[in-house]
Design an enzyme around this catalytic site. Structure first.
Site, PDB file in Angstrom:
ATOM      1  N   GLY A 306       0.828  -1.282  -0.523  1.00 32.84           N
ATOM      2  CA  GLY A 306       0.208   0.065  -0.374  1.00 32.84           C
ATOM      3  C   GLY A 306       1.119   1.404  -0.511  1.00 32.84           C
ATOM      4  CB  VAL A 311       0.479  -7.333   4.329  1.00 37.29           C
ATOM      5  CG1 VAL A 311      -0.201  -7.779   5.356  1.00 37.29           C
ATOM      6  CG2 VAL A 311       0.184  -5.464   4.589  1.00 37.29           C
ATOM      7  CE  LYS A 324      -1.153  -3.416   8.864  1.00 37.89           C
ATOM      8  NZ  LYS A 324      -2.441  -2.593   9.348  1.00 37.89           N
ATOM      9  CG  ASP A 413     -13.511   2.422   7.608  1.00 38.40           C
ATOM     10  OD1 ASP A 413     -14.108   2.355   7.096  1.00 38.40           O
ATOM     11  OD2 ASP A 413     -12.240   2.506   7.148  1.00 38.40           O
TER      12      ASP A 413
END
Length: 553
Positions: A306, A311, A324, A413
């Site tokens: 990302g 990851v 991570k 979220d």
């Protein structure tokens, strides 16, 4: 008196049988006052003219069928006086103004009333039994939750004991190492200072006496500093007291010259002072169980990259894990903040944190969830028949969010992409990097923060304020994702259209395959006024959800 009662209860004997036979009577004629067995009833004189006779069972009393005033058979019934009447009673006019019915009609009406009362009592008994069964079910649930809480407390106590023992062992090892280092430093200083072999041998033998009184003081000082963080002036005072004590010990040693004694005391005091000036680690600064060395990780395959993290899959302490890793050092603080939140939120329905590597590169280590996130799992299903499992998934997510709510956290979220599944399709909440501890108050993210529009509550779209009731709204949208098998909420509309629709107070459409009870639960979670929405604790105790869970177990 008892004999009379027994005689009344005995069955009459046929009046027409011989004394030898004496058969019991099957009928009694009230007009004739005679009793008949079955054989004589069909042959005797009253049979051809039955209209003049009234036949009753032989065990009945004559007074029940004969008017006491006129000695006539009763055939009518007065509704006013609730009394059986003969024809003479009716004809004489005493009951002309009363509502008089035939006796058999009155008996049927009475029987219907009694039957209605009996039905009412049976219904009342059935209702009482249902309520008792419900109370038994509620009692069993309370007992089960109490046992679960007890088990969690015992588990927490055991973990605390293990952690305390580990910290205690580390402190003891640290003190032993410091004692050993101090003894080594003293011996080296003596070897360098004393050139004369004879004087050096003498001083070594006498130094042991000094160390016997010094080490306990050093140990005590270390322990006291660790416990109470003494101030520098207190530490200086303790150093002077130690110096004076050493002076007294050395002055008592025979054969030592005064200047050598002063030299030894000066050297010894310098080392003790330097030791006391070394920074002391408090208990909070000891190595935390959540911090793990990078060499204990076995990093294997990269599965995602990302903008902030990479990851990987890997192994840690015999477990398959997800690792991570921060891409740049500037993102290290975000990973540490996420790890601190996960450390505080240890629960069976929240993703488990094994630990964090704080040195570069910074990494957090979590458990591996074999089935991945819930959204992609639903979308990739070939057969869309998952309703029994969906009920369990809803309850598990509500349990995890209820724990977060009790801890004072807001997720901000919540959606299917932030819910992970293990190999048994058990749900665990993830995506805690945006979670905040609000302690029951509203939280403001500030300008520039991107909101998940399709899952965001109406009050948050207007004010950017998050509360636990905002998470309840997101849970309602998550339900529609479940029953639409991962479809995008408000499908066919862009984010601006979704915002306009939500702010106008329009509800999201229910999935076509969604049961009515689940639709009702979803609408409760997405009510416009946050005060009207249920809490997650109330959702966990929802009777419809519990009933559906039990029906599919």
């Amino acid at each position: 008196m008892m004999e009379n009662v027994e005689e009344q209860e005995q069955v009459p004997i046929c009046d027409f049988c011989d004394d030898a036979l004496r058969k019991p009577a099957t009928n009694t004629c009230i007009n004739c006052s005679a009793s008949y067995c079955k054989a004589h009833f069909n042959t005797q004189h009253h049979r051809p003219d039955q209209s003049k006779h009234v036949v009753v069972p032989p065990t009945c009393r004559r007074s029940d069928y004969v008017c006491p005033e006129h000695d006539e058979v009763v055939q009518m019934f007065c509704q006013v006086e609730q009394k059986a009447l003969c024809v003479l009673c009716v004809n004489l006019g005493t009951h002309k103004e009363h509502d008089v019915l035939r006796l058999d009609v009155a008996m049927r009406a009475k029987k219907e009333v009694l039957q209605a009362d009996l039905d009412y009592l049976e219904n009342a008994i059935a209702t009482s039994e249902a309520e008792v069964n419900n109370l038994i079910v509620v009692t069993d649930k309370v007992k089960e939750r109490a046992q679960m809480i007890k088990d969690n407390i015992e588990h927490a106590i055991d973990e605390a004991k293990l952690e305390f023992e580990k910290v205690e062992r580390e402190l003891i090892e640290q003190v032993k190492k410091e004692e050993q280092n101090f003894s080594t430093k003293v011996n080296i200083e003596i070897d360098i200072s004393i050139q004369d072999q004879e004087m050096m041998t003498n001083i070594k033998s006498k130094t042991n006496a000094v160390l016997e009184c010094t080490f306990p003081i050093v140990f005590l000082k270390r322990y006291q500093d660790l416990e109470s963080n003494r101030k520098p002036d207190v530490r200086k005072s303790l150093t002077m007291d130690l110096k004076n004590e050493m002076m007294k010990k050395l002055l008592n040693i025979e054969g030592m010259k005064e200047f050598k004694v002063n030299e030894l005391i000066s050297s010894q005091t310098r080392q003790e002072t330097n030791l006391l000036r070394e920074p002391m680690k408090s208990i909070n600064e000891q190595k935390e169980v959540w911090t793990i060395p990078s060499q204990s990780l076995q990093i294997e395959n990269e599965i995602y990259t990302g903008s902030i993290t990479k990851v990987f899959t890997g192994h840690f302490d015999g477990n398959q894990v997800i690792i991570k890793q921060a891409i740049h050092e500037q993102y290290k603080l975000k990973l540490i903040a996420e790890a601190r939140i996960m450390k505080e939120l240890q629960h069976p329905r929240i993703l488990h944190l094994f630990g964090i590597v704080t040195i570069d590169p910074c990494m957090i280590v979590t458990e591996l969830m074999e089935k991945g996130d819930l959204k992609h799992y639903l979308r990739n299903l070939e057969e869309k028949t998952l309703h029994p499992v969906m009920n369990r998934m809803m309850l598990q997510v509500a349990e995890g969010m209820s724990f977060m709510q009790r801890k004072g956290y807001v997720h901000t979220d919540l959606r299917t992409s932030n819910v992970l599944l293990d190999d048994k399709l058990n749900c665990k909440i993830a995506g805690l990097h945006e979670a905040r501890q609000t302690l029951g108050k509203a939280f403001y993210f500030g300008e520039g923060h991107q909101l998940p529009i399709r899952w965001t509550a109406v009050e948050t779209l207007k004010t950017s304020l998050f509360t636990s009731k905002s998470d309840v709204w997101s849970f309602g949208i998550l339900i529609t994702e479940l029953y639409s098998y991962g479809a995008l909420p408000y499908s066919g509309k862009n984010n601006n259209e979704v915002m306009d629709l939500v702010i106008r107070g329009e509800c999201i459409d229910s999935p076509g395959d969604c049961p009515e009870s689940v639709c009702k639960l979803m609408r409760k979670c997405t009510l416009t006024d946050p005060r009207d929405r249920p809490t997650f604790e109330e959702l966990c105790a929802d009777p419809d959800l519990q009933t559906r869970m039990k029906s599919h177990q």
